[in-house]
Scaffold this motif. Structure first.
Motif, short mmCIF file in Angstrom:
data_model
loop_
_atom_site.label_atom_id
_atom_site.label_comp_id
_atom_site.label_asym_id
_atom_site.label_seq_id
_atom_site.Cartn_x
_atom_site.Cartn_y
_atom_site.Cartn_z
N MET A 145 0.83 -1.24 -0.01
CA MET A 145 -0.02 -0.02 0.00
C MET A 145 0.90 1.40 -0.07
O MET A 145 0.47 2.34 -0.89
CB MET A 145 -0.63 0.02 1.22
N GLU A 146 1.89 1.41 0.90
CA GLU A 146 2.87 2.31 0.84
C GLU A 146 3.42 2.58 -0.21
O GLU A 146 3.79 3.83 -0.92
CB GLU A 146 3.70 2.41 2.10
N LEU A 147 3.79 1.60 -1.11
CA LEU A 147 4.56 1.80 -2.51
C LEU A 147 3.53 2.42 -3.33
O LEU A 147 4.03 3.19 -4.25
CB LEU A 147 4.67 0.41 -2.90
N HIS A 148 2.26 2.20 -3.31
CA HIS A 148 1.20 2.82 -4.29
C HIS A 148 1.28 4.29 -3.92
O HIS A 148 1.28 5.33 -4.75
CB HIS A 148 -0.24 2.34 -4.02
N LEU A 149 1.26 4.76 -2.77
CA LEU A 149 1.30 6.09 -2.17
C LEU A 149 2.56 6.80 -2.79
O LEU A 149 2.56 7.71 -3.08
CB LEU A 149 1.28 6.21 -0.59
N ILE A 150 3.71 6.21 -2.45
CA ILE A 150 5.04 6.57 -3.11
C ILE A 150 5.08 6.86 -4.51
O ILE A 150 5.40 7.92 -5.15
CB ILE A 150 6.24 5.94 -2.54
N LEU A 151 4.49 5.95 -5.10
CA LEU A 151 4.43 6.13 -6.52
C LEU A 151 3.68 7.26 -7.20
O LEU A 151 4.11 7.83 -8.19
CB LEU A 151 3.99 4.85 -7.37
N ILE A 152 2.15 7.23 -6.50
CA ILE A 152 1.70 8.45 -6.91
C ILE A 152 2.41 9.81 -6.56
O ILE A 152 2.12 10.53 -7.44
CB ILE A 152 0.12 8.19 -5.94
#
Lengths: 138, 112, 177
Positions: free
Chosen positions: C1-8
């Motif tokens: 989930m945090e990877l999605h946030l960082i990519l966004i």
């Protein structure tokens, strides 16, 4: 803002605060670069990151005290000589894999040190060339 | 899969900047964005769920490491990206000196 | 989930870097995207790369600001707006269709193919004596990668020195006469 920075670069270095903090910090930055190079086979780090940190310490000196203060200690031909010598040493270590039985010899620290010298001096020379090219016109 | 797709969207932003903008510094920025997305994609392929970093410890039991080979390749990629950025910045500074502009459509005449 | 946030976050920072008019804020937005990449490397268990990326990012920002700071900003007005936009969108659509065809064949996230690196992990420490596997692979198992890396950096240094030279030798001798 650009006007302010232009004035600062003209008068050979930045303000007194920057110079004092640089004097305090610069040895620690250089030592940290050497530490990262030397411990790279047991923990994260490596020759390239350490070399970039060493180059950044020279760049910090050059930004804070002006160009001539650094070039007095490490002039251009000496930096290019160290860079080329380190590159040749790296090439020699790599070619040694053809000639000898490489598993007997511990080569990783040596190639790390040679790569760090190469990267640090190379980036210092590149930054010096860019600064010379932008400042020479005025 | 959605992570891969976000990575490709990042690549598309960089591609748009590279093809559409006419300022040389913006083109360098587009190159940087593309480089970030490619590095990210290489590392995403080598990840293993609940893995550990590829460094041996003194007394370890689990050997559930992430793939170290894409990380080694990605290290090379970062160095090459840095070299390319420095060389292109040198070219841009030189072009500004010669022509007095960053606009690539105005650089047409040959100046000796 | 945090990877999605960082990519966004990285995508937003890149869009800001593309869209702003001011060159310095554009460079700083690019560096924000790079720091997001550094955090993502830490989460993906690659501390070597995180350290290298952080250091390289700082150097890139210094060099880019040094390159852009003395320059006035030319106001670029776009001619042939329609043609440029349509051709760019065609390229992006082509890229996305090719990606969509390839995306099924990739290994799923979290299950890498360890065909080559299984051997490295199994007896990497025995053969090289280096606890850091990434350093062992770059400098020992695939040592010629590192050699090519050093050669490229050397070529870049020589190239920058040659590009930014003030005057040719011929000019100098002419000036003296």
């Amino acid at each position: 803002m650009t006007q302010m920075i232009k004035n600062k670069t003209k008068e050979q270095g930045m303000t007194l605060i920057v110079k004092t903090v640089t004097r305090l910090v610069i040895n620690v930055v250089f030592l940290y670069g050497i530490y990262i190079v030397l411990q790279s086979h047991t923990s994260p780090g490596g020759g390239f990151a350490g070399g970039v940190i060493i180059a950044l310490s020279f760049i910090l000196l050059m930004l804070a005290f002006g160009k001539d203060a650094v070039l007095k200690k490490l002039n251009r031909s000496k930096a290019i000589f160290i860079m080329s010598l380190a590159a040749v040493i790296f090439l020699f270590i790599s070619i040694m894999g053809f000639i000898t039985d490489q598993h007997r010899i511990e080569t990783i620290p040596f190639s790390d040190i040679a790569g760090a010298f190469m990267v640090g001096m190379g980036l210092f020379v590149i930054f010096w060339a860019l600064i010379r090219s932008t400042e020479g016109k005025e | 899969m959605s992570l891969y797709f976000l990575c490709f969207i990042l690549f598309c932003v960089g591609l748009y900047c590279l093809l559409r903008k006419r300022n040389i510094i913006k083109i360098i920025i587009g190159l940087g964005i593309i480089e970030y997305s490619v590095n990210m994609f290489l590392i995403l392929i080598g990840y293993r769920t609940n893995g550990r970093a590829p460094i041996f410890a003194r007394n370890q039991e689990i050997s559930n490491m992430v793939d170290p080979l894409p990380q080694a390749l990605c290290l090379t990629t970062i160095v090459i990206g840095l070299s390319i950025t420095l060389l292109v910045v040198g070219l841009a500074v030189r072009i500004y000196e010669k022509y007095g502009t960053f606009d690539i459509t105005k650089i047409r005449r040959l100046k000796g | 989930m945090e990877l999605h946030l960082i990519l966004i976050f990285m995508i937003c920072a890149s869009i800001v870097a593309v869209r702003t008019k001011d060159l310095i804020s554009s460079v700083i937005a690019l560096s924000a995207a790079g720091l997001g990449l550094c955090l993502a490397f830490l989460i993906l268990k690659a501390p070597n790369l995180a350290m290298t990326q952080l250091v390289v990012e700082i150097l890139c920002v210094i060099v880019l600001i040094r390159g852009t700071i003395n320059k006035d900003l030319p106001l670029v007005k776009d001619g042939r707006w329609l043609f440029n936009t349509v051709s760019t969108l065609v390229f992006i659509a082509l890229f996305l269709t090719l990606i969509f065809l390839v995306l099924k064949e990739l290994p799923r996230f979290g299950e890498p193919l360890m065909r080559v690196s299984g051997e490295y992990i199994a007896n990497g420490f025995k053969k090289t004596g280096s606890a850091n596997l990434v350093s062992a692979i770059t400098l020992r198992f695939r040592g010629y990668d590192a050699l090519g890396e050093v050669a490229i950096l050397f070529a870049a240094a020589i190239g920058v020195l040659a590009i930014t030279r003030r005057k040719g030798r011929l000019h100098d001798s002419n000036d003296k006469k």
